[in-house]
Motif scaffolding. Sequence first.
Motif, PDB file in Angstrom:
ATOM      1  N   ALA A 348       0.832  -1.208   0.000  1.00 13.29           N
ATOM      2  CA  ALA A 348       0.000   0.000   0.000  1.00 13.29           C
ATOM      3  C   ALA A 348       0.867   1.258   0.000  1.00 13.29           C
ATOM      4  N   ILE A 349       1.937   1.254   0.793  1.00 15.49           N
ATOM      5  CA  ILE A 349       2.875   2.386   0.798  1.00 15.49           C
ATOM      6  C   ILE A 349       3.519   2.530  -0.575  1.00 15.49           C
ATOM      7  N   ALA A 350       4.004   1.419  -1.113  1.00 13.05           N
ATOM      8  CA  ALA A 350       4.703   1.453  -2.408  1.00 13.05           C
ATOM      9  C   ALA A 350       3.796   1.933  -3.530  1.00 13.05           C
ATOM     10  N   ASN A 351       2.517   1.600  -3.445  1.00 10.67           N
ATOM     11  CA  ASN A 351       1.567   1.958  -4.504  1.00 10.67           C
ATOM     12  C   ASN A 351       0.971   3.351  -4.348  1.00 10.67           C
ATOM     13  N   GLY A 352       1.393   4.085  -3.306  1.00  5.36           N
ATOM     14  CA  GLY A 352       0.956   5.468  -3.137  1.00  5.36           C
ATOM     15  C   GLY A 352      -0.320   5.654  -2.344  1.00  5.36           C
TER      16      GLY A 352
END
Length: 479
Positions: A348-352
Amino acid sequence: MDWQEFLKGESGIRGLSSEQTETLLAALFSPEKAPLNQTQLSAHLKIEKPTVKQRLGEIYNKFSASFPELANQQGAGKLNILHTQLKQKYYQVSQPVVANQVSKLSPYPEEFRSLIEEKIRTFCGRQFVFEAFKQFITTNPCGYFTIIGDAGMGKSSIAAKYASEHKSPCYFNILVERRNRPELFLKSIRRQLIDRYQLPNSEDADLPSLLAKVAGKLTFGDRLVIVVDALDEVEQEPGENLLHLPTTLPNNVYFLLTRRPYNLGKKRLSVSPGVLVQELDLRDEKYVNDNQHDIKGYIQFVINNDSDYKNGLRNWIQTRSIADTTFVEQLTSKSENNFMYLRYVLPAIANGDYNDLDLKELPDGLPEYYQNHWVRMGMEAKPGQLMEIVLYILLEIGTPIDCEMIAGIAKEDKCDVEAVLDEWVEYLKKQKVDGQICYTIYHASFLDFLKAKREMDSKRKIFNEVNQRIAEYLEKGME
């Protein structure tokens, strides 16, 4: 994948430090050439020979669960053993797999192949568990060893890793797929044992008979370990051992079991005297440091080695001027030693998804993550909307169903339902049933979250509405 990249991946899986990884890469610099010895490594790395020896000892210890030969080797020769074992694995990974050869190459049942491969893809650590089990089977003639932990603590991944590394017969109980009954377990294990040990006239044999036949075929030093995951998800009438597990075991036969905690009154594994039962509870305070170490190792592996997410994570961390150590420490604390939390939050962090939040604002623990996502998807703002109805249909049906059936129950357009399923894809399992793509809730922890919602939100009567629609749909189908 080249040899050095392969070694880096193996180092990450086993939680090697940067210094240990550097030493491993230097020592085993080529799959085709002999490893460097301690003197050569000392000169190459410009460090003292005792430091090289210490690092190699730590490396052997971390690889010993995967390659028991390392622990059995006394004195010199361990580096050559490690080199040989890693070479074999490297060439197996690098060799293209022909479709009709998959079942022959796979060391585990086809029905669990995708599950196991997904679980071990980013597996890290848990050496304290494997070492405890190794000690158990080394010091006892037979027995049951049970790993206990809350949802998301990595029990299934541990089971998958052991089954994969040791090519053990295995069975994974899966509630949402109704693959959780004694007769299915026996059918699968029977087939695995017959194929593996060439047991004639055993097509109808019960488990005690099968185990006795296998025990008679084991040579000196051999053991049979059967891995069984998620005993808490077994569906069975009360009165006997779960999955009808035998009360007695032949020598050199062991079961590695996993389950979530349950009350002592519900404990359903009884054995005869002489069959040892041992439990390792991942929640125990004595494993706090081990759990935190493995959680940190997993986070470090993803931000440094996971090709799907490392760039997005690096960008999120750098734009906030966060040190890697700070990110790892704080996310470890927020995870509450739960790997499932990280499997959701890191992507979720990586995908913004959290670009509007800083590190301290990330959800604390898996339940808060689910609630946070629930709110972000607008579920609180518009109770009863299609998203909520679709999830509750999946919860209430409990078995894999296709999009057309969901749309029929919801009385909504199929395209709209497909859009909802796409938005919640990370929480759902897709599988083919009779040629149709069907959906179920993926993980028990998300099921628990939805069930809690059902209890808290009963005043909104949405569950009564969903159940009424299900009944109407089924009645119409019968007509």
